[in-house]
Structures are given as structure tokens and as C-alpha cells.
Scaffold this motif. Structure first.
Motif, short mmCIF file in Angstrom:
data_model
loop_
_atom_site.label_atom_id
_atom_site.label_comp_id
_atom_site.label_asym_id
_atom_site.label_seq_id
_atom_site.Cartn_x
_atom_site.Cartn_y
_atom_site.Cartn_z
N PRO A 64 50.19 42.31 20.86
CA PRO A 64 50.22 43.76 21.10
C PRO A 64 50.02 44.54 19.80
O PRO A 64 50.75 44.33 18.83
CB PRO A 64 51.61 44.00 21.68
CG PRO A 64 52.43 42.84 21.22
CD PRO A 64 51.51 41.68 21.04
N HIS A 65 49.01 45.42 19.80
CA HIS A 65 48.75 46.29 18.65
C HIS A 65 49.19 47.71 19.00
O HIS A 65 48.77 48.27 20.02
CB HIS A 65 47.25 46.29 18.31
CG HIS A 65 46.75 45.00 17.73
ND1 HIS A 65 46.72 43.82 18.45
CD2 HIS A 65 46.28 44.70 16.49
CE1 HIS A 65 46.24 42.85 17.69
NE2 HIS A 65 45.97 43.36 16.50
N PHE A 66 50.04 48.27 18.16
CA PHE A 66 50.59 49.61 18.39
C PHE A 66 49.49 50.68 18.31
O PHE A 66 48.67 50.67 17.39
CB PHE A 66 51.67 49.90 17.35
CG PHE A 66 52.22 51.30 17.40
CD1 PHE A 66 53.25 51.62 18.28
CD2 PHE A 66 51.72 52.31 16.58
CE1 PHE A 66 53.77 52.91 18.32
CE2 PHE A 66 52.23 53.59 16.61
CZ PHE A 66 53.26 53.89 17.49
N ILE A 67 49.50 51.60 19.28
CA ILE A 67 48.59 52.74 19.27
C ILE A 67 49.34 54.03 18.94
O ILE A 67 49.05 54.70 17.95
CB ILE A 67 47.86 52.89 20.62
CG1 ILE A 67 47.08 51.62 20.95
CG2 ILE A 67 46.91 54.10 20.60
CD1 ILE A 67 46.01 51.26 19.95
N GLU A 68 50.34 54.37 19.76
CA GLU A 68 51.13 55.57 19.49
C GLU A 68 52.38 55.57 20.35
O GLU A 68 52.49 54.84 21.33
CB GLU A 68 50.32 56.85 19.75
CG GLU A 68 49.92 57.06 21.20
CD GLU A 68 49.13 58.34 21.40
OE1 GLU A 68 48.78 59.00 20.41
OE2 GLU A 68 48.87 58.69 22.56
N MET A 69 53.31 56.44 19.95
CA MET A 69 54.53 56.64 20.73
C MET A 69 54.59 58.09 21.18
O MET A 69 54.28 59.01 20.43
CB MET A 69 55.78 56.31 19.93
CG MET A 69 57.08 56.64 20.68
SD MET A 69 58.57 56.27 19.74
CE MET A 69 58.71 54.51 20.04
N ASN A 70 55.03 58.27 22.43
CA ASN A 70 55.21 59.60 23.00
C ASN A 70 56.71 59.75 23.28
O ASN A 70 57.27 59.00 24.07
CB ASN A 70 54.39 59.68 24.30
CG ASN A 70 54.37 61.06 24.90
OD1 ASN A 70 55.35 61.78 24.88
ND2 ASN A 70 53.23 61.42 25.45
#
Length: 328
Positions: A280-286
């Protein structure tokens, strides 16, 4: 208890936030709380009661109706974008000592800034795309960017949500248009390498004192990527649980929890990853995920078999505990 459900905001995401607010109002236990619908919009701050608007007094975040002044015991914040997801409102409420849901002002500001979030997570060895950070007016060499990131790549506003201002650049002839689109949302942008894999969105929160991963939703956009239309206009398939092997699912769950804790989070969150070669590659957090009928977080709560009203009770309890910490 008087509970203000605060929604709206100053960006194009306000429309989605107003829908999220309605879901919260519909799910708060009316036997426990007296709820108030509060709109924070560019044209004013108002409590909405029926067809009437009552202005918020910004000196203490109260309102007056028929000569009676009402104070709020706690705030459930569902503003998407500025000023309720970037730390501004949180800092204001903290100064007034009004407990609020979600993360505190620092975490809100940090996670709303994509560059700074990536910088913090790099210390925790969280896999992510390669990226280039640029400000408006910077010298931009398209060929150098292509050489470093390859094609295709993404151009994103540094501070924005709901995929507003995001473009996928498949050919350098599309680059200038993508820059204009991103800079229209923010004066700083990120250009990120393309990760080919399965996109998953993961709901995480602090539930009853523990970091809890609600579920994994696989995103299959009908468009070229998970843009605004795919998120909110039905142009995607959202599959819960995601179609991953047990081993990869566990890895995503562990990584999502690690990201949540590394960023010092509390409250609701939705973290997006691209799973590439099983990693899993992090994209963004909301930190104020959408809670409308089309949103992922409520789907995941249902999958986890947790009543949404229980999640909201938990948020209010966390907010009240935070207030006790302020006074120590």
C-alpha cells in the motif's frame, strides 16, 4: 446537551459538507442531544431553525433567539476544506474552550497540507509516490519533470479536497492546462508520479480508546482516476470489502493504522492508498471525510456493523475528554 452540527465552508466542497451535516443531524440521538444546524459559509455564519437564520456571535460562538442566548456544549464539525478542515476553526473553538469533534488544530493543518503530511510520513517509512513541490511563479521545466517522474503523472493543489483541481497528465501537451487547473485552487502544487495498482480507501478512527480500521473500499473509477465526478456523481464503483488477498488486506489495515497514529490523529478519517505489487502506497488523508449518501465512510461503518449514532456518540465523548485536558 446542546450540540452544534457545523457544516459548509468556504470552498467548492461546501455543497458536499451540507449533505454530510444532514446525515449527522439525522443520526444523532435526539434523546441525548438537542441539535442545531450551523452553516459556516462565505455569506455568513448562521444557525438554521426551520426557515429562519440566526447569526452566530463570533465573539463566543453563540446565537440569540427571542432574546434567549444559546451556548453549545460541543461541536460536531463536518466542514470540508477551509476553514473547518485546515485547523482555523479548531484553533478558534479551542480558544473559546468549546469541545469539538475530530483532530485538533495542528493535526488538521498538517493533514490538509499534502506536502507536509508526506514529509512527516517519510520518517515512518510509509511507501508513497515520488513527488515534486512547486509554488506559483516558480520556474517549471516540463521535460525535467517528465524525466524525474515519467508519464503519466498527477498535478494536484497542495491544499484542497474532493479531488478539486487534480489532473492526470498523460502527455506533456496537457501539462499547462493541468497547472492552471491546480493553481486555481491553491498557490502551491504537488506533481506526483503515477502508481499503477488498486485504489483503496480506508476509514480509521479512535473508537472507545483504540485505533479502529472500519473497512477497506476498493475504488474503480469510470473516469481516468477518482476525480470529483467519480466521488460524488456516481462515476465509480465502490466495493466494500476491497477485493484483496487476506495478506494484502492485513498489510493495508496495518499501514492505515500506522499512518493514523503517526500523524497523531483522533476522530474520523479516510486514508487513500494505491496497492501496487502488494504494497500500500499512501496518497492522502481526509480528516473530515464525506458523510453524504454517496460517501465511503458511512458504507464502511455499516460494513463494520457499528451504528452511525454510536460513532457520533464516541466523537462527542472524545471532544468532551479533550476539553478536560485543556483545563489541566
Amino acid at each position: 446537551m446542546n450540540i452544534a452540527v457545523v457544516m459548509g465552508g468556504y470552498s467548492d466542497e461546501s455543497v458536499i459538507s451540507l449533505r454530510s451535516g444532514q446525515l449527522i443531524l439525522n443520526n444523532l440521538d435526539k434523546n441525548k442531544y438537542k441539535t442545531f444546524e450551523v452553516h459556516i459559509l462565505l455569506d455568513g455564519w448562521n444557525v438554521i431553525i426551520g426557515e429562519e437564520k440566526f447569526p452566530i456571535d463570533k465573539s463566543d460562538f453563540t446565537f440569540t433567539q427571542n432574546g434567549i442566548k444559546t451556548k453549545f456544549d460541543a461541536i460536531v464539525n463536518t466542514i470540508h476544506g477551509t476553514p473547518g478542515e485546515d485547523g482555523h476553526m479548531q484553533a478558534y473553538w479551542e480558544l473559546l474552550e468549546i469541545p469539538y469533534s475530530g483532530c485538533n488544530f495542528y493535526q488538521s493543518a498538517l493533514t490538509f497540507n499534502k506536502r507536509d503530511t508526506l514529509s512527516v510520513l517519510s520518517k515512518f517509512n510509509i511507501p508513497k509516490a515520488k513527488s515534486i513541490y512547486l509554488s506559483k511563479g516558480s520556474a517549471i521545466n516540463a521535460e525535467e519533470i517528465k524525466a524525474e517522474l515519467g508519464l503519466p503523472f498527477f498535478v494536484k493543489p497542495n491544499q484542497s479536497g474532493s479531488s478539486l483541481g487534480v489532473s492526470k497528465v498523460n502527455d506533456l501537451s496537457e501539462f499547462d492546462k493541468a497547472l492552471d487547473f491546480a493553481f486555481a485552487e491553491d498557490s502551491d502544487i504537488l506533481i506526483e508520479s503515477y502508481l499503477k495498482g488498486t485504489e483503496v480507501s480506508v476509514g480509521v478512527l479512535n473508537y472507545k480508546g483504540e485505533t479502529k480500521v472500519l473497512g477497506l473500499t476498493e475504488i474503480v473509477p469510470h473516469n481516468d482516476f477518482f476525480d470529483y465526478e467519480a466521488k460524488y456523481l456516481g462515476k465509480s464503483d465502490e466495493i466494500t470489502p476491497a477485493r484483496l488477498s487476506a495478506e494484502v488486506e492485513q498489510k493495508v489495515r496495518e499501514t492505515a493504522a500506522k499512518v493514523y497514529e503517526a500523524l497523531g490523529m483522533s476522530g474520523f478519517s479516510r486514508t487513500d492508498f494505491i496497492v501496487m505489487d502488494g504494497i500500500p502506497h499512501f496518497i492522502e488523508m481526509n480528516t473530515n471525510p464525506g458523510l453524504s449518501g454517496q460517501s465511503i465512510f458511512p458504507q464502511q461503518a455499516a460494513y463494520a456493523k457499528i451504528a452511525f449514532s454510536d460513532l457520533l456518540d464516541n466523537e462527542i465523548e472524545l471532544a468532551l475528554k479533550r476539553k478536560l485536558l485543556w483545563r489541566k
